[in-house]
Scaffold this motif. Structure first.
Motif, mmCIF file in Angstrom:
data_model
loop_
_atom_site.group_PDB
_atom_site.id
_atom_site.type_symbol
_atom_site.label_atom_id
_atom_site.label_comp_id
_atom_site.label_asym_id
_atom_site.label_seq_id
_atom_site.Cartn_x
_atom_site.Cartn_y
_atom_site.Cartn_z
ATOM 1 N N ASN A 83 0.678 -1.159 -0.143
ATOM 2 C CA ASN A 83 -0.064 -0.029 -0.077
ATOM 3 C C ASN A 83 0.801 1.151 0.096
ATOM 4 O O ASN A 83 0.438 2.473 -0.059
ATOM 5 N N GLY A 84 2.270 1.266 0.006
ATOM 6 C CA GLY A 84 3.026 2.259 0.113
ATOM 7 C C GLY A 84 2.935 3.274 1.436
ATOM 8 O O GLY A 84 3.273 4.247 1.272
ATOM 9 N N TRP A 85 2.514 2.491 2.499
ATOM 10 C CA TRP A 85 2.297 3.237 3.615
ATOM 11 C C TRP A 85 3.710 3.726 4.504
ATOM 12 O O TRP A 85 3.751 4.733 5.242
ATOM 13 N N LEU A 86 4.782 3.183 3.941
ATOM 14 C CA LEU A 86 5.975 3.400 4.606
ATOM 15 C C LEU A 86 6.904 4.734 4.128
ATOM 16 O O LEU A 86 7.938 4.800 4.147
ATOM 17 N N VAL A 87 6.182 5.397 3.327
ATOM 18 C CA VAL A 87 6.803 6.752 2.867
ATOM 19 C C VAL A 87 6.980 7.627 3.904
ATOM 20 O O VAL A 87 6.344 7.386 5.163
ATOM 21 N N ASN A 88 7.786 8.290 3.853
ATOM 22 C CA ASN A 88 8.079 9.439 4.899
ATOM 23 C C ASN A 88 8.221 8.860 6.448
ATOM 24 O O ASN A 88 7.330 9.211 7.304
ATOM 25 N N GLN A 89 9.068 7.857 6.691
ATOM 26 C CA GLN A 89 8.863 7.140 7.862
ATOM 27 C C GLN A 89 9.473 7.736 9.114
ATOM 28 O O GLN A 89 8.847 7.435 10.038
ATOM 29 N N GLU A 90 10.272 8.859 8.929
ATOM 30 C CA GLU A 90 10.957 9.487 9.872
ATOM 31 C C GLU A 90 9.754 10.245 10.439
ATOM 32 O O GLU A 90 9.451 10.388 11.731
ATOM 33 N N LYS A 91 8.925 10.892 9.662
ATOM 34 C CA LYS A 91 7.808 12.024 10.042
ATOM 35 C C LYS A 91 6.847 10.929 10.823
ATOM 36 O O LYS A 91 6.407 11.368 11.942
ATOM 37 N N SER A 92 6.626 9.640 10.096
ATOM 38 C CA SER A 92 5.782 8.785 10.735
ATOM 39 C C SER A 92 5.979 8.527 12.186
ATOM 40 O O SER A 92 5.229 8.509 13.087
ATOM 41 N N TRP A 93 7.062 7.981 12.324
ATOM 42 C CA TRP A 93 7.535 7.383 13.607
ATOM 43 C C TRP A 93 7.542 8.522 14.566
ATOM 44 O O TRP A 93 7.220 8.139 15.806
ATOM 45 N N ASP A 94 7.831 9.664 14.134
ATOM 46 C CA ASP A 94 7.776 10.945 15.056
ATOM 47 C C ASP A 94 6.390 11.199 15.521
ATOM 48 O O ASP A 94 6.116 11.362 16.996
ATOM 49 N N LEU A 95 5.436 11.108 14.798
ATOM 50 C CA LEU A 95 3.893 11.413 14.944
ATOM 51 C C LEU A 95 3.486 10.325 15.707
ATOM 52 O O LEU A 95 2.503 10.441 16.740
ATOM 53 N N ILE A 96 3.922 9.174 15.669
ATOM 54 C CA ILE A 96 3.361 7.937 16.298
ATOM 55 C C ILE A 96 3.763 8.048 17.837
ATOM 56 O O ILE A 96 2.991 7.923 18.737
ATOM 57 N N ALA A 97 5.160 8.351 17.904
ATOM 58 C CA ALA A 97 5.570 8.582 19.177
ATOM 59 C C ALA A 97 4.845 9.765 20.057
ATOM 60 O O ALA A 97 4.597 9.465 21.074
ATOM 61 N N GLN A 98 4.690 10.621 19.291
ATOM 62 C CA GLN A 98 3.928 11.781 20.157
ATOM 63 C C GLN A 98 2.577 11.254 20.513
ATOM 64 O O GLN A 98 2.152 11.614 21.694
#
Length: 128
Positions: free
Chosen positions: A6-21
């Motif tokens: 599904n191509g969900w792993l784009v912009n992983q750094e931003k994603s992991w940061d938002l998920i952590a917050q």
């Protein structure tokens, strides 16, 4: 990293940061807002703290609304893992007090939430 159909792993750094917050700051405040009796024994304290935690949630929601002013989803114009991971928590927050959520006037975030609420993915998972 090997199968992202599904191509969900784009912009992983931003994603992991938002998920952590989301999983830290937001989730902690959401739980205390949603269930103040689990955190505070006195009714008066529950009411005061519930508002305090709700306001903390609003800070993060406002941040996300600002992000969504730049693009359709949280990290770009394409859905990513951050969107799928954090959506259920914002849905919970909205439905604690839908009137309060509406009064925040976070239009971009509301459109984003409605997009997920009406998505085939969500509807298939939430089928009764």
């Amino acid at each position: 990293d090997q199968n992202d159909s599904n191509g969900w792993l784009v912009n992983q750094e931003k994603s992991w940061d938002l998920i952590a917050q989301n999983d830290g700051f937001f989730k902690k405040n959401l739980d205390a807002y949603k269930y103040p009796n689990r955190y505070y024994s006195e009714k008066k304290t529950q009411q005061l703290k519930q508002v305090e935690h709700r306001d903390q949630c609003a800070q993060f929601l406002t941040t996300l609304n600002n992000i969504l002013s730049s693009h359709t989803y949280l990290t770009s114009d394409k859905i990513a893992v951050a969107d799928v991971a954090v959506f259920p928590f914002f849905r919970q927050c909205k439905f604690v007090d839908a009137g309060w959520f509406k009064d925040l006037k976070l239009r971009k975030l509301d459109v984003w939430l409605e997009c997920f609420l009406n998505s085939e993915l969500f509807l298939s998972v939430m089928e009764k």
